[in-house]
Design a protein around this motif. Structure first.
Motif, PDB file in Angstrom:
ATOM      1  N   LEU A 160       0.853  -1.188   0.000  1.00  0.00           N
ATOM      2  CA  LEU A 160       0.000   0.000   0.000  1.00  0.00           C
ATOM      3  C   LEU A 160       0.888   1.236   0.000  1.00  0.00           C
ATOM      4  O   LEU A 160       1.873   1.301   0.745  1.00  0.00           O
ATOM      5  N   ASN A 161       0.551   2.215  -0.816  1.00  0.00           N
ATOM      6  CA  ASN A 161       1.322   3.449  -0.882  1.00  0.00           C
ATOM      7  C   ASN A 161       0.379   4.634  -0.667  1.00  0.00           C
ATOM      8  O   ASN A 161      -0.249   5.122  -1.613  1.00  0.00           O
ATOM      9  N   PRO A 162       0.239   5.095   0.593  1.00  0.00           N
ATOM     10  CA  PRO A 162      -0.657   6.221   0.857  1.00  0.00           C
ATOM     11  C   PRO A 162      -0.262   7.488   0.104  1.00  0.00           C
ATOM     12  O   PRO A 162      -1.114   8.318  -0.214  1.00  0.00           O
ATOM     13  N   ALA A 163       1.034   7.657  -0.171  1.00  0.00           N
ATOM     14  CA  ALA A 163       1.478   8.880  -0.855  1.00  0.00           C
ATOM     15  C   ALA A 163       0.867   8.991  -2.238  1.00  0.00           C
ATOM     16  O   ALA A 163       0.546  10.087  -2.705  1.00  0.00           O
ATOM     17  N   THR A 164       0.703   7.854  -2.945  1.00  0.00           N
ATOM     18  CA  THR A 164       0.103   7.872  -4.285  1.00  0.00           C
ATOM     19  C   THR A 164      -1.319   7.340  -4.282  1.00  0.00           C
ATOM     20  O   THR A 164      -1.951   7.262  -5.330  1.00  0.00           O
TER      21      THR A 164
END
Length: 824
Positions: A160-164
């Motif tokens: 999971l990549n919250p930044a993107t």
């Protein structure tokens, strides 16, 4: 007169976010110091699974068992443990229930269209990247997606990549179609939005990794400090930057002194940094901060690696099954099953629940749970377990337990609890650095009295911790690198450090000391007209369509003897205990004694004698019949790994006090293997949950115990052991729980592992010597009035670099191919 600890109020503790199993609290400055020592106790008493304190963001994140504690119960216990009064606890909880926390951004109104707004960013076979706006916006949604993918069958890995606001999933298309994967993610988001009220679905900013952020800050500050030597006007900026970069060290030192009331190395670190800044020594001050941060980065990486998700063991658990309703089969989700339902499972399918067979019979592969290669014969009234696979036959199973109540899931829960309460081993270098704090400060005070502040500065700067703090982790890294180059994955550095000090080793039998595929030890014809090759021909023809270990062993023997097989059009998986096929005009039956007798075939006295001999020799037998007469049997024996005997001999040469063989198999085969390998002590018929008890019994005698295993049935024992070792190709849970993994499955690497551990400890002792000798000389010179701060800086930093160089030394003796790496 003792000062009274300030009382915490609701303004000091704010709930930032809360979802089932997770609670994040925001803390005021003085609450942070007062609470930090208490919240860790929640893990010790079993209320919380983990606690992550982040002084930079002024928050603490708890993980807990949502099945055991409701959100409100955990909140009440946590606030009580933090020291809030009953009245203040009620205010905090009430404030959270009525409105979003004041510290959080106001939640955006939810647009129903956004809930379904999944977008495919990239898609290749077995790899899918998806975007959803809530991943970045809502922590609860990201947590829900994480839980969904963790338990979803067919998912091999994900990130999971919250930044993107994206999620990348790698999965098995044959097991989990892309459409089902996307639907599962949609359901996860819908479930979170439906179950979490709007005031709790708080917008959460993307949090930077605190350890990485600290290291970046200290690195930049150190570079600026170097530039300031040439540009004096930067002095104030460097001082402020150094204080900011060292804030976590200063806070930790204050916590050690005033809350924990202990002298840790953080106190000495803070003293060195503060004195260096006061005396305008910015370069050594910033270098000290950088050393501490690099050490913390290494420790943080090791900690994260050791706590990888155990639930990935269920990565291939089926999501759907066939429910029998009014005589018809209907495909349903496993999650929707209830006790008392009846499901139908056929050959090649996985059993998704724990239950009891109501109709039919089958051969069932339980190796995922038992570790034994031999299929179990199951019939009406017998129990079957989730994660078993039906090899042949058809079963109607009455559901007893599903989901987290199954035997396999309970086993993982035991392992998780064991991990949460497992005592972490403090490294030798950390213990040494902590132990030198008080002597260094005391001698520094003496230096001030004897020779003035310059001597004090020289002595305090000549601390014993700086070089050791970095040399120790670097020595560990070179050792880990040497191990990795030789096919050994060490997931916990403390395990490598203590490996050379083991007293006892427990070796699992099946799949660890023995190969997965057994050996056809004897071919025993029962009819004078049947030769060994003819007997093997009939059995191999019947088994050639199967892939289980017994079939592979028979087919390998046929290939070795050059027996040519004829294709068989079809086989009848009769009653699940054996195979019935038409070969060259004959009805050939292959299976167990129970199967042949169920087919009305009587065994002769010679056949019964052969069976008795086979059992006495520790083997298992496969019987064959042509038409109505038994024609022979094949005796199968477990095949020891080629390097198993060499390993046992190596352990004996090393002086390991006790070596044990442990197995869920019967007494005879376990005893036979122990005698073959020269192992005097063995345990047979051991259930999975009992293996930890045997490890614990040895530990209670004061022994340091290593366990080597490879199956899910070994994971409970592996989690209890002081050091756990597993093999590549082993069940996922065993590889995940293990401290050390032998990537190529070669047990000979264990001997090499002892050498790497020995070299590591010798390296650490050398680093200790390189810190003791020059710094002791520096302290003596400062007390005598010969050395000042300048000399101290030169001696301390030069020999720190020598210690660091020692830590970076390649383990040259391990660079060459090692004799233990060749399979014996």
């Amino acid at each position: 007169m003792m000062l009274e600890t300030p009382r915490l109020g609701p303004e000091d503790v704010v709930i930032r976010s809360m979802t089932p199993g997770r609670l994040r609290l925001g803390l005021s400055e003085h609450a942070l110091g007062q609470v930090s020592g208490k919240v860790q106790e929640l893990v010790t008493v079993g209320v919380a699974r983990s606690v992550e304190l982040n002084p930079l963001t002024g928050s603490v994140l708890f993980a807990y068992d949502a099945n055991r504690l409701s959100e409100r119960d955990f909140l009440d216990q946590t606030l009580d443990h933090c020291g809030l009064s009953l009245e203040d606890r009620a205010r905090v909880a009430l404030g959270f229930s009525l409105h979003a926390p004041a510290t959080a951004a106001a939640p955006r109104p939810l647009d129903p269209a956004e809930v379904e707004n999944w977008q495919v960013r990239s898609s290749t076979p077995g790899r899918l990247r998806l975007w959803h706006p809530f991943i970045e916006r809502y922590e609860a949604v990201a947590t829900g997606i994480d839980a969904c993918l963790r338990d979803l069958g067919g998912v091999s890995s994900y990130s999971l990549n919250p930044a993107t606001s994206t999620v990348l999933v790698r999965y098995d298309e044959a097991f989990l179609p892309q459409s089902e994967l996307q639907e599962a993610l949609r359901e996860a988001v819908r479930g979170v939005v439906a179950s979490v009220s709007l005031d709790k679905l708080v917008q959460t900013p993307v949090e930077l990794d605190a350890v990485q952020l600290r290291l970046s800050t200290s690195t930049m500050t150190m570079l600026v400090a170097g530039v300031s030597l040439l540009v004096p006007g930067l002095g104030t900026m460097v001082t402020l930057g150094a204080l900011a970069a060292a804030s976590h060290i200063l806070l930790s030192a204050a916590r050690s002194l005033f809350i924990e009331r202990k002298l840790r190395v953080d106190v000495l670190d803070a003293t060195v940094i503060t004195l260096a800044l006061l005396y305008r020594r910015s370069v050594p001050a910033t270098f000290m901060i950088w050393v501490v941060d690099i050490s913390n980065l290494l420790l943080d990486a090791s900690s994260k690696e050791s706590r990888r998700r155990l639930t990935e063991v269920f990565g291939r658990q089926v999501r759907k099954t066939w429910l029998l309703t009014d005589g018809k089969e209907v495909e349903v989700k496993v999650a929707d099953l209830q006790r008392g339902n009846t499901i139908v499972v056929r050959a090649g399918e996985q059993i998704p629940i724990d239950g009891e067979i109501s109709v039919g019979g089958a051969r069932v592969d339980q190796s995922a749970l038992t570790g034994e290669y031999a299929p179990a014969e199951k019939t009406v009234g017998e129990r079957v377990f989730a994660m078993s696979v039906v090899l042949s036959g058809e079963l109607q199973i009455r559901v007893n337990e599903t989901g987290k109540d199954t035997n396999a899931s309970r086993m993982v829960q035991i392992i998780e609890q064991s991990l949460e309460h497992k005592v972490q081993v403090q490294s030798v270098t950390e213990r040494f650095a902590d132990g030198m704090v008080l002597p260094t400060l005391g001698i520094g005070g003496l230096g001030y009295a004897v020779a003035g502040p310059n001597a004090m500065m020289a002595i305090v700067n000549a601390d014993f911790g700086t070089g050791i703090r970095i040399a120790g982790p670097l020595a560990m890294l070179t050792s880990l690198s040497a191990a990795a180059r030789n096919g050994i994955l060490v997931k916990k550095g403390a395990a490598l450090e203590s490996f050379s000090k083991l007293d006892a080793v427990i070796l699992d039998k099946t799949g660890t000391l023995t190969q997965e595929i057994p050996l056809v030890a004897r071919l025993l014809p029962l009819d004078p007209a049947i030769t060994e090759d003819v007997l093997l021909y009939y059995v191999a023809c019947a088994e050639q369509r199967f892939k289980h270990p017994i079939a592979k062993a028979i087919l390998q023997e046929a290939a070795r003897r050059g027996v040519k097989l004829q294709p068989v059009a079809g086989s009848d998986y009769n009653v699940g205990f054996g195979i019935k096929a038409r070969i060259d005009g004959h009805i050939i039956r292959v299976g167990s004694q129970r199967y042949l007798e169920s087919e009305g075939i009587r065994l002769s006295a010679l056949a019964l004698r052969y069976l008795e001999e086979s059992n006495a020799r520790g083997g298992s037998a496969v019987l064959a019949a042509a038409d109505a007469h038994a024609i022979g049997l094949l005796e199968l024996q477990a095949t020891p790994r080629p390097e198993a005997l060499h390993l046992v001999q190596a352990l004996q040469r090393r002086g390991i006090k006790e070596t044990y063989l442990i197995s869920g198999d019967h007494e005879a085969p376990t005893r036979a293997l122990a005698e073959q390998l020269g192992i005097e002590r063995y345990f047979a018929g051991v259930l999975p949950q009992e293996k930890a008890n045997y490890v614990r019994q040895l530990q209670e005698r004061g022994l340091r115990v290593a366990m080597v295993g490879d199956g899910i049935n070994d994971t409970v024992g592996l989690s209890q052991a002081d050091c756990s070792i597993s093999l590549r190709g082993a069940a996922d849970a065993a590889v995940d729980i293990a401290d050390i993994v032998l990537l190529d499955g070669n047990l000979g690497k264990i001997e090499l592992l002892f050498e790497i551990s020995d070299n590591l400890n010798r390296n650490i002792r050398r680093s200790l010597g390189l810190a003791l000798v020059p710094n002791s000389l520096c302290i003596a010179g400062a007390l005598a009035g010969f050395f000042g701060l300048g000399t101290s800086l030169i001696l301390n930093n030069v020999f720190n670099m020598v210690a660091v160089g020692n830590g970076l030394r390649a383990q040259s003796s391990l660079e060459k191919p090692h004799k233990s790496l060749v399979r014996q």
